[in-house]
Design a protein around this motif. Structure first.
Motif, PDB file in Angstrom:
ATOM      1  N   LEU A  97       0.569  20.130  34.132  1.00 43.93           N
ATOM      2  CA  LEU A  97       1.128  19.367  33.072  1.00 43.93           C
ATOM      3  C   LEU A  97       2.317  18.484  33.656  1.00 43.93           C
ATOM      4  CD1 LEU A  97       0.741  21.918  30.243  1.00 43.93           C
ATOM      5  CD2 LEU A  97      -0.660  19.694  30.610  1.00 43.93           C
ATOM      6  N   VAL A  98       3.001  19.224  34.415  1.00 43.48           N
ATOM      7  CA  VAL A  98       4.456  18.689  35.073  1.00 43.48           C
ATOM      8  C   VAL A  98       4.019  17.556  35.623  1.00 43.48           C
ATOM      9  CG1 VAL A  98       6.192  19.052  36.451  1.00 43.48           C
ATOM     10  CG2 VAL A  98       5.919  20.743  34.795  1.00 43.48           C
ATOM     11  N   GLY A  99       3.043  17.774  36.618  1.00 48.76           N
ATOM     12  CA  GLY A  99       2.331  16.598  37.510  1.00 48.76           C
ATOM     13  C   GLY A  99       1.958  15.334  36.769  1.00 48.76           C
ATOM     14  N   GLN A 100       1.820  15.643  35.308  1.00 48.39           N
ATOM     15  CA  GLN A 100       1.144  14.770  34.390  1.00 48.39           C
ATOM     16  C   GLN A 100       2.363  13.965  33.528  1.00 48.39           C
ATOM     17  OE1 GLN A 100      -2.241  13.735  34.074  1.00 48.39           O
ATOM     18  NE2 GLN A 100      -2.289  15.135  35.967  1.00 48.39           N
ATOM     19  N   GLY A 101       3.591  14.311  33.878  1.00 43.80           N
ATOM     20  CA  GLY A 101       4.776  13.938  33.444  1.00 43.80           C
ATOM     21  C   GLY A 101       5.032  14.734  31.891  1.00 43.80           C
ATOM     22  N   ASN A 102       4.556  15.710  31.858  1.00 46.17           N
ATOM     23  CA  ASN A 102       5.015  16.412  30.554  1.00 46.17           C
ATOM     24  C   ASN A 102       6.216  17.260  30.483  1.00 46.17           C
ATOM     25  OD1 ASN A 102       5.168  18.540  28.443  1.00 46.17           O
ATOM     26  ND2 ASN A 102       2.820  18.438  28.090  1.00 46.17           N
ATOM     27  N   ALA A 103       7.153  16.554  29.647  1.00 47.84           N
ATOM     28  CA  ALA A 103       8.536  16.831  29.832  1.00 47.84           C
ATOM     29  C   ALA A 103       8.759  18.596  29.251  1.00 47.84           C
ATOM     30  CB  ALA A 103       9.515  16.004  28.936  1.00 47.84           C
ATOM     31  N   HIS A 104       7.941  18.757  28.068  1.00 43.87           N
ATOM     32  CA  HIS A 104       7.976  20.183  27.495  1.00 43.87           C
ATOM     33  C   HIS A 104       7.437  20.998  28.544  1.00 43.87           C
ATOM     34  CE1 HIS A 104       7.759  23.372  24.666  1.00 43.87           C
ATOM     35  NE2 HIS A 104       6.469  23.398  25.131  1.00 43.87           N
ATOM     36  N   ALA A 105       6.498  20.744  29.427  1.00 47.04           N
ATOM     37  CA  ALA A 105       5.861  21.741  30.353  1.00 47.04           C
ATOM     38  C   ALA A 105       7.044  22.037  31.469  1.00 47.04           C
ATOM     39  CB  ALA A 105       4.674  21.291  30.830  1.00 47.04           C
ATOM     40  N   GLN A 106       7.679  20.894  31.843  1.00 47.85           N
ATOM     41  CA  GLN A 106       8.803  20.984  32.791  1.00 47.85           C
ATOM     42  C   GLN A 106       9.835  22.054  32.357  1.00 47.85           C
ATOM     43  OE1 GLN A 106       9.998  17.119  34.246  1.00 47.85           O
ATOM     44  NE2 GLN A 106      11.269  18.132  35.991  1.00 47.85           N
ATOM     45  N   GLN A 107      10.152  21.874  31.043  1.00 47.41           N
ATOM     46  CA  GLN A 107      11.370  22.904  30.651  1.00 47.41           C
ATOM     47  C   GLN A 107      10.675  24.237  30.703  1.00 47.41           C
ATOM     48  OE1 GLN A 107      12.686  21.736  26.676  1.00 47.41           O
ATOM     49  NE2 GLN A 107      13.921  23.717  26.449  1.00 47.41           N
ATOM     50  N   GLU A 108       9.498  24.467  30.069  1.00 47.11           N
ATOM     51  CA  GLU A 108       8.700  25.943  30.072  1.00 47.11           C
ATOM     52  C   GLU A 108       8.787  26.346  31.494  1.00 47.11           C
ATOM     53  OE1 GLU A 108       4.820  28.041  28.814  1.00 47.11           O
ATOM     54  OE2 GLU A 108       5.049  26.088  27.808  1.00 47.11           O
ATOM     55  N   MET A 109       8.349  25.714  32.313  1.00 52.73           N
ATOM     56  CA  MET A 109       8.283  25.854  33.890  1.00 52.73           C
ATOM     57  C   MET A 109       9.442  26.485  34.431  1.00 52.73           C
ATOM     58  SD  MET A 109       6.363  24.234  37.115  1.00 52.73           S
ATOM     59  CE  MET A 109       7.648  23.068  37.763  1.00 52.73           C
ATOM     60  N   ALA A 110      10.454  25.595  33.970  1.00 53.30           N
ATOM     61  CA  ALA A 110      12.004  26.241  34.641  1.00 53.30           C
ATOM     62  C   ALA A 110      12.567  27.412  34.088  1.00 53.30           C
ATOM     63  CB  ALA A 110      13.143  24.853  34.108  1.00 53.30           C
ATOM     64  N   GLU A 111      12.105  27.400  32.551  1.00 51.28           N
ATOM     65  CA  GLU A 111      12.425  28.886  32.138  1.00 51.28           C
ATOM     66  C   GLU A 111      11.678  29.939  32.434  1.00 51.28           C
ATOM     67  OE1 GLU A 111      11.629  28.180  27.651  1.00 51.28           O
ATOM     68  OE2 GLU A 111      13.433  26.683  27.577  1.00 51.28           O
ATOM     69  N   LEU A 112      10.335  29.774  32.788  1.00 60.87           N
ATOM     70  CA  LEU A 112       9.573  30.796  33.499  1.00 60.87           C
ATOM     71  C   LEU A 112      10.086  31.355  34.521  1.00 60.87           C
ATOM     72  CD1 LEU A 112       6.976  32.614  33.563  1.00 60.87           C
ATOM     73  CD2 LEU A 112       5.783  30.574  34.299  1.00 60.87           C
ATOM     74  N   ARG A 113      10.615  30.500  35.632  1.00 61.75           N
ATOM     75  CA  ARG A 113      11.145  30.606  36.837  1.00 61.75           C
ATOM     76  C   ARG A 113      12.169  31.375  36.749  1.00 61.75           C
ATOM     77  NH1 ARG A 113      10.687  25.578  41.209  1.00 61.75           N
ATOM     78  NH2 ARG A 113      11.390  27.254  42.475  1.00 61.75           N
ATOM     79  N   SER A 114      13.156  30.865  35.887  1.00 66.51           N
ATOM     80  CA  SER A 114      14.601  31.489  35.748  1.00 66.51           C
ATOM     81  C   SER A 114      14.242  32.830  35.129  1.00 66.51           C
ATOM     82  CB  SER A 114      15.440  30.776  34.719  1.00 66.51           C
ATOM     83  OG  SER A 114      16.550  31.411  34.337  1.00 66.51           O
ATOM     84  N   LYS A 115      13.469  33.140  34.155  1.00 65.73           N
ATOM     85  CA  LYS A 115      13.129  34.528  33.706  1.00 65.73           C
ATOM     86  C   LYS A 115      12.515  35.672  34.916  1.00 65.73           C
ATOM     87  CE  LYS A 115      12.558  33.396  29.010  1.00 65.73           C
ATOM     88  NZ  LYS A 115      11.536  33.364  27.850  1.00 65.73           N
ATOM     89  N   ALA A 116      11.628  34.904  35.742  1.00 67.67           N
ATOM     90  CA  ALA A 116      11.073  35.745  36.674  1.00 67.67           C
ATOM     91  C   ALA A 116      11.968  36.018  37.770  1.00 67.67           C
ATOM     92  CB  ALA A 116       9.834  34.823  37.129  1.00 67.67           C
ATOM     93  N   ALA A 117      12.866  35.271  38.145  1.00 63.93           N
ATOM     94  CA  ALA A 117      13.853  35.389  39.095  1.00 63.93           C
ATOM     95  C   ALA A 117      14.963  36.391  38.713  1.00 63.93           C
ATOM     96  CB  ALA A 117      14.500  33.922  39.311  1.00 63.93           C
ATOM     97  N   LYS A 118      15.127  36.506  37.415  1.00 66.19           N
ATOM     98  CA  LYS A 118      15.963  37.562  36.898  1.00 66.19           C
ATOM     99  C   LYS A 118      15.371  38.914  37.026  1.00 66.19           C
ATOM    100  CE  LYS A 118      19.030  34.839  33.888  1.00 66.19           C
ATOM    101  NZ  LYS A 118      19.137  34.156  32.447  1.00 66.19           N
ATOM    102  N   LYS A 119      14.082  38.903  36.606  1.00 64.76           N
ATOM    103  CA  LYS A 119      13.186  40.266  36.499  1.00 64.76           C
ATOM    104  C   LYS A 119      13.124  40.714  38.012  1.00 64.76           C
ATOM    105  CE  LYS A 119      11.049  40.460  32.188  1.00 64.76           C
ATOM    106  NZ  LYS A 119      11.624  41.822  31.548  1.00 64.76           N
TER     107      LYS A 119
END
Length: 148
Positions: A97-119
């Motif tokens: 979805l990020v590759g398709q230019g979806n800004a919401h998906a980009q935000q969700e992906m950034a949050e997912l990476r951040s949460k995973a990095a903390k865990k």
């Protein structure tokens, strides 16, 4: 549980190839991943593997990309063992979805990476503390030992 199946991994001398943590001391079953075609397999700490991939968004392990089947298997393993609400299949959807230019998906992906990095940081800390306390005896055979 059936006799012999309870903590079957407790007798393994392997270390997780990513974390270096003794597989025998995991509180949950390890995840088995084929190294390369015809070369046996390694046991991984499934939670560590999942968090490592999600925090880096690098789907390569042992010098090769994970297959769709392996991604689904890891998602199933993590869900079955109740290790994390995260799923690699969702990360792949977000990547698309990020590759398709979806800004919401980009935000969700950034949050997912951040949460995973903390865990992942918390898991590394716990494993390091267990090793330093001596909760985990050093296995007889260091490093990943591919099995057939």
């Amino acid at each position: 549980e059936e006799a012999g199946k309870h903590r079957w991994w407790a007798d393994l001398s392997d270390l997780c190839p990513l974390s270096g943590f003794p597989i025998a001391h995991l509180p949950y079953p390890p995840f088995k991943l084929q190294v390369a075609k015809g070369q046996g397999h390694n046991f991984f700490d499934g939670q560590f593997l999942m968090l490592h991939i999600l925090s880096s968004f690098n789907f390569e392990i042992s010098g090769r990309s994970l297959t769709q089947q392996e991604i689904q298997a890891l998602d199933g393993h993590v869900k079955k063992c109740k290790l994390s609400p995260f799923r690699l299949s969702r990360a792949l959807e977000l990547l698309y979805l990020v590759g398709q230019g979806n800004a919401h998906a980009q935000q969700e992906m950034a949050e997912l990476r951040s949460k995973a990095a903390k865990k992942l940081g918390a898991l590394k800390h716990i494993q390091r503390a267990r090793l330093q306390r001596g909760d985990c005896a050093t296995p007889a055979v260091p490093g990943p030992q591919p099995r057939r």
